[in-house]
Design an enzyme around this catalytic site. Structure first.
Site, PDB file in Angstrom:
ATOM      1  NE  ARG A   1      10.270   1.361  30.746  1.00  0.00           N
ATOM      2  CZ  ARG A   1      10.796   1.786  31.881  1.00  0.00           C
ATOM      3  NH1 ARG A   1      11.199   3.046  32.001  1.00  0.00           N
ATOM      4  NH2 ARG A   1      10.941   0.996  32.921  1.00  0.00           N
TER       5      ARG A   1
ATOM      6  CB  SER B   1      11.250  -5.958  39.879  1.00  0.00           C
ATOM      7  OG  SER B   1      11.338  -5.227  38.687  1.00  0.00           O
TER       8      SER B   1
END
Ligand code: ARG
Length: 411
Positions: A94, A172
């Site tokens: 991230r 997901s």
């Protein structure tokens, strides 16, 4: 509104797709730039992002950050980094994704940075920890407008947004070089046993075994079976090798930064293998007290990585300690893939804090002029305080009883 351009972290999934028109209509931006950062996810994800961006008529960039990401992963190996058993693939990616998007935004003189993360997860925090250092506005439409999936689907259908292609399937998924995460759907029930179909990187473990020799140079894996490889190639190769043996599956309850407990499934064959090999080599070349102390340093490193806060000054200091220890971590470890496990079965190093002569059952002397008999004095002292405490307690109890005739129960 005077807003002009916003750079959006763009995957082409439902959240980022509905975010595009929202940034224009609800936030007043004239132009949205979609940025997809390559951290080693499968090619199909780039195609999906590209096709969706085209359908949305959004300027789209795919930026390669795999080398920077792989370098960070080597740092994670040096720190033996896992969080509650998970090797931190999503978490480590991230900040790199955020910084890469910010660079594109700066190139375009953008005023804003946007993501499609919800207000429940970790990723919003990891993105914004990087972005809020800049002067740009940070926009999180899904969180700020409290959007639900049902609302998003309805909104997309009303506007004819491209949402039926690609990964809006049962689960997901978030994948990169280091791990593949599978969540959502039935998996949200911790009592639900995941079907084999959730796994893409790992086979169901079989009876076949295989050996691989991993060479480390100062804590960093540099070669497999004698073949030197760059980090991306080495990790990719190990993902395939170890994945074929079902190595690196995790099914866990994970404590998110905000405090929510969630059920997570991961696949991370290369990470599991490299971490096992690295720990095995460290246990060979580092002293007992360095190993003991490093465990707490490693644990703090992993916590900061999970929080997306590796840019903190504390982590610089942890890295200084870790790097200092790693100068000794050179050598090879042989790993055996067997029944879904990656097990260290042999290690070699010039830096081993080990003397076969000293440890052997077959030799008389130990090292230098130390002999077996020298341990006699140590053995006499060993447990001294415990024996003393036991005898004092015994005599005190007896003494009390003898002195005033009271039951020791009244103490
Ligand atoms: N819970 C993990 C983390 O915060 C990974 C989440 C991945 N996201 C996904 N949609 N599968 O690091």
């Amino acid at each position: 509104m005077s807003h002009n351009t916003v750079a959006l972290a763009f995957s082409g999934g439902l959240d980022t797709t509905v975010t595009v028109p929202l940034l224009k209509e609800a936030y007043g931006y004239d132009e949205v730039i979609g940025v997809t950062v390559d951290v080693g996810q499968p090619e199909s994800e780039f195609e999906e992002a590209k096709a969706t961006a085209e359908a949305l008529d959004v300027e789209h960039y795919i930026v390669d950050a795999t080398d920077a990401f792989a370098d960070l992963l080597l740092g994670a190996v040096k720190a033996n980094a896992t969080y509650q058993g998970y090797p931190l693939g999503t978490a480590l990616a991230r900040p790199i994704i955020a910084a890469t998007i910010q660079a594109v935004a700066e190139d375009h003189d953008a005023d804003g940075l946007a993501h499609g993360c919800t207000g429940k997860g970790n990723d919003q925090l990891r993105f914004e920890a990087v972005w809020r250092q800049s002067d740009m506005d940070v926009i999180a439409p899904v969180r700020e407008r409290n959007l639900t999936r049902e609302w998003e689907i309805e909104y997309a259908e009303e506007r004819g947004l491209p949402i039926d292609s690609g990964n809006e399937g049962t689960w997901s998924i978030d994948s990169n070089l280091w791990s593949r995460s599978i969540e959502g759907g039935h998996l949200e029930d911790p009592g639900y046993v995941p079907p084999e179909e959730i796994y893409e990187w790992t086979e169901e473990p079989s009876g076949v075994t295989e050996l691989v020799e991993i060479e480390f140079d100062e804590g960093v894996p540099v070669a497999l079976d004698g073949e030197t490889m760059d980090p991306v190639e080495l990790i990719t190769t190990l993902n395939e090798m170890a994945g074929a043996h079902g190595v690196g599956r995790t099914d866990m309850m994970e404590d998110r930064i905000l405090g929510l407990k969630v059920r997570e499934n991961y696949e991370h064959p290369a990470a599991t293998t490299l971490l096992a090999a690295h720990e095995a080599l460290e246990s060979f070349v580092l002293t007992a007290e360095t190993l003991d102390f490093k465990e707490s340093v490693d644990d703090m490193w992993a916590q900061k990585a999970y929080q997306g806060l590796l840019a903190s000054p504390l982590v610089d200091s942890l890295n200084a300690f870790i790097d200092d220890t790693q100068t000794a971590v050179t050598g090879t470890v042989t790993i055996k893939f067997e029944g879904g496990q990656a097990r260290p079965v042999a290690r070699e190093s010039d830096n081993a804090v080990y003397s076969e002569a000293a440890a052997s059952f077959n030799t008389e002397g130990i090292t230098g002029d130390i002999e077996q008999g020298d341990a006699t004095g140590v053995a006499k002292y060993h447990g001294f305080q415990d024996r003393l405490a036991a005898s004092i307690q015994a005599s005190t109890n007896v003494g009390d009883f003898a002195a005033d005739g009271l039951s020791t129960d009244e103490e």
